[in-house]
Design a protein around this motif. Structure first.
Motif, PDB file in Angstrom:
ATOM      1  N   SER A 198       0.833  -1.218   0.000  1.00  0.00           N
ATOM      2  CA  SER A 198       0.000   0.000   0.000  1.00  0.00           C
ATOM      3  C   SER A 198       0.868   1.268   0.000  1.00  0.00           C
ATOM      4  CB  SER A 198      -0.909   0.017   1.226  1.00  0.00           C
ATOM      5  OG  SER A 198      -0.117   0.093   2.401  1.00  0.00           O
ATOM      6  N   THR A 199       2.088   1.141   0.538  1.00  0.00           N
ATOM      7  CA  THR A 199       2.959   2.324   0.614  1.00  0.00           C
ATOM      8  C   THR A 199       3.353   2.815  -0.779  1.00  0.00           C
ATOM      9  OG1 THR A 199       4.699   0.709   1.036  1.00  0.00           O
ATOM     10  CG2 THR A 199       3.933   1.982   2.919  1.00  0.00           C
TER      11      THR A 199
ATOM     12  N   ASP B 113       0.693   5.047  -1.804  1.00  0.00           N
ATOM     13  CA  ASP B 113       0.864   6.337  -1.108  1.00  0.00           C
ATOM     14  C   ASP B 113       1.931   7.177  -1.819  1.00  0.00           C
ATOM     15  OD1 ASP B 113      -0.937   5.380   0.705  1.00  0.00           O
ATOM     16  OD2 ASP B 113       0.593   4.706   2.135  1.00  0.00           O
TER      17      ASP B 113
ATOM     18  N   GLN C 155       1.257  -1.713   5.025  1.00  0.00           N
ATOM     19  CA  GLN C 155       2.654  -1.556   4.598  1.00  0.00           C
ATOM     20  C   GLN C 155       3.337  -2.919   4.523  1.00  0.00           C
ATOM     21  OE1 GLN C 155       5.103   0.464   7.460  1.00  0.00           O
ATOM     22  NE2 GLN C 155       6.889   0.509   6.124  1.00  0.00           N
TER      23      GLN C 155
ATOM     24  N   ASP D  26       9.950  -1.146  -0.651  1.00  0.00           N
ATOM     25  CA  ASP D  26       8.570  -1.619  -0.803  1.00  0.00           C
ATOM     26  C   ASP D  26       8.532  -2.972  -1.503  1.00  0.00           C
ATOM     27  OD1 ASP D  26       7.129   0.655   0.286  1.00  0.00           O
ATOM     28  OD2 ASP D  26       7.960   1.767  -1.421  1.00  0.00           O
TER      29      ASP D  26
ATOM     30  N   GLY E 117       3.911   9.550   8.827  1.00  0.00           N
ATOM     31  CA  GLY E 117       3.378   9.814   7.490  1.00  0.00           C
ATOM     32  C   GLY E 117       4.353  10.536   6.594  1.00  0.00           C
TER      33      GLY E 117
END
Lengths: 366, 228
Positions: free
Chosen positions: A140-141, A144, A171, A178, A319
């Motif tokens: 998911s990062t 983002d 994450q 990642d 964040g």
């Protein structure tokens, strides 16, 4: 706490000063705890979220960087499948690559090669599961960071083009990179490995079963590590966690010493008053209880203030680019340790109360 | 302010000897001292510095035990008690008035008195404390701390703090040492009045011969021996 509360009120500036030091230490503890959890997540969340009991690496592989050194074959996977207590064993590929998004942005990826439909195949929160040869399910990062479902990712130098078809809910990173899941066959093509080869055997034990790793290693000619043991294979993981642990240990020690030093001076300062209290009939136990209650009150108040300030500062940091994750159990454990060790420091000072001679109240000494 | 004085017999020191120091340096701080103080009697102990006056108070108050002889308060032998029992006995039956009051700096005047109830786990608290403050003429300064009070006022609070526990024995250690002449008379008059009213056996160690007129009896201590 009759005396404790009134003394806190009377000498509030002195206690506030000491409390402020403890509160600042608590702020640091919260920030370090968040940084520690963030670094752990950044380092091994990809491994932590795998439903794996242990990994079998090529025999004799060193723990440090095992995923980049190890190569296993299909026979070793089969050997693990036949071990007692093993529910499933799957070949697992892990490699770090440089890539570019369709927009030309550079991306570092930890490619996790898994067999679609196996227990390693991740369930995406958005998009679809692994299936097509060029499909990628990403952490998911990465979304983002700007990657979108349907985007093309090109592996540098090889020019292999992959399409983002799904993303996990949380994450998933390995060595601060990642994770992107892809079919094992595609992974082998990128890794230039022979057919049937993988990085390690991912082993899942049956519910309640205990794996005999030594027996499995002997049969499969592997060197296995439990899932938690495999965290140390993440680049920099051991150095990072041990550095932060060392800083935290020092902070706990400093806190205990600060509180201990304050109460040592405070007890010496009160020596005559304590002698008067003993002379008018206060027992040692009463004075010790009162002193400890006073220390506990200050520690609780200072830690609460420090933790709240730390959480506020942490929320600002989280964040961003800094790996920072606030996990309530970790923060509560840190605060609990701070209070417990501070109380220990206070206790070693307050115990001097027991040596106060009530004769000193009269000025007569025997 | 209820006082149960029916069973009191006062203080009795019988052939008390107290040695201080070790080996060849041992000295007799008290040498076969005998003294009886009845309930309602204020006895002054005078004498030069180092005569053993404070040692006498320490023994009478159970802060230390004699090497020879016995110390009894209302018939209870203090030396026969273990340290914890002696502390408890001191808390419930013996009161001290110290030089300069020796009040607790963090506590207001009324809390100095409530502390005694707190130590004795009594719940009569604030009202009784206020009555005792009024008794010693300090009702208007209940919420002052020691540094906000004069020396005489501190001693008054100290006396009230001692009496609120309802002691059988009151021991005063140079209570007028830091007071001017007028305040010294006021404080010792107060001690004498409360000694009678509360039927307490009181012993006051003092250098101040000017206040002896308020005492029922004066004994002199020289080199650890009592006379008079």
């Amino acid at each position: 706490m009759f005396l404790a509360l009134r003394e806190l009120r009377f000498a509030r500036s002195r206690f506030a000063l000491m409390g402020a030091v403890v509160a600042l230490i608590a702020v640091l503890m919260v920030l370090l705890s968040g940084l520690s959890s963030g670094l752990v997540n950044d380092g091994v969340s990809g491994l932590r979220r795998m439903p794996v009991t242990a990994f079998g690496f090529a025999e004799g592989t060193r723990v440090d960087g095992a995923f980049s050194r190890s190569v296993v074959d299909a026979r070793q996977v089969e050997a693990w499948r036949g071990q007692p207590g093993v529910e499933a064993a799957e070949p697992f590929g892990n490699m770090l690559v440089n890539a570019h998004s369709g927009a030309g942005a550079p991306i570092d990826l930890a490619l996790f090669g898994v067999r679609p439909g196996s227990f390693l195949d991740p369930t995406p929160a958005s998009g679809s599961r692994l299936g097509s040869a060029d499909g990628l399910v990403v952490s998911s990062t990465l979304l983002d960071a700007g990657l979108r479902l349907g985007d093309t990712v090109t592996i540098d130098r090889l020019g292999v083009k992959l399409t983002v078809i799904g993303a996990t809910a949380d994450q998933r990173t390995f060595g601060h990179v990642d994770v992107a899941y892809l079919p094992l066959d595609t992974w082998r093509r990128i890794h230039s490995g022979a057919d049937g080869e993988a990085t390690a055997v991912a082993i899942k034990a049956r519910n309640g079963a205990t794996l005999d790793l030594a027996a499995g290693d002997a049969a499969a000619r592997t060197t296995s590590l439990t899932l938690a043991g495999a965290y140390a294979t993440s680049p920099g993981y051991t150095a990072e966690t041990s550095t932060l642990t060392l800083i935290q240990v020092f902070l706990y020690a400093i806190s205990a010493l600060v509180v201990g030093a304050f109460f040592t001076v405070w007890t010496i300062h009160r020596r005559h008053e304590l002698a008067v209290l003993r002379a008018i009939g206060a027992s040692r136990a009463y004075l010790l209880r009162d002193g400890l209650a006073q220390a506990l009150l200050i520690l609780l108040a200072a830690c609460a203030a420090g933790v709240l300030a730390g959480l506020g500062m942490g929320a600002l940091v989280a964040g961003g680019d800094v790996p920072f994750t606030l996990e309530p159990p970790a923060v509560l454990t840190a605060a609990g340790l701070l209070i417990a060790l501070g109380l220990l420091g206070a206790a070693t000072a307050i115990v001097r109360i027991a040596t106060v001679n009530p004769l000193a109240a009269l000025g007569a000494q025997r | 302010m209820k006082l149960d004085t029916a069973t009191r017999t006062g203080l009795r020191l019988a052939g008390v000897t107290l040695r201080l120091g070790d080996g060849d340096d041992t000295i007799k701080a008290l040498d076969a001292v005998s003294l009886t103080v009845a309930p309602g009697e204020l006895v002054a102990v005078v004498g030069p510095s180092g005569a053993g006056k404070s040692s006498l108070l320490a023994l009478a108050g159970g802060l230390t035990v004699p090497d020879e002889g016995s110390v009894t308060v209302d018939g209870n032998d203090l030396a026969a008690m273990n340290p914890a029992a002696r502390t408890a006995y001191r808390r419930e039956h013996i009161g001290f008035v110290f030089q300069n009051g020796n009040l607790i700096p963090a506590l207001t005047a009324i809390d100095q008195l409530r502390l005694i109830h707190h130590l004795n786990r009594r719940r009569t608290g604030a009202q009784d404390a206020a009555q005792w403050l009024a008794e010693v003429g300090m009702a208007g300064k209940a919420h002052r701390r020691p540094h906000q009070l004069s020396g005489g006022e501190r001693q008054r609070i100290g006396i009230a703090r001692t009496l609120i526990g309802g002691p059988s024995l009151l021991l005063a250690d140079e209570p007028t040492a830091a007071l001017d002449r007028a305040r010294s008379h006021e404080v010792v008059e107060l001690l004498a009045r409360e000694t009678k009213r509360a039927a307490v056996a009181s012993v006051m160690v003092t250098h101040d011969t000017d206040v002896l007129q308020h005492c029922d009896r004066v004994v002199e201590m020289v080199d650890g021996k009592l006379s008079g």
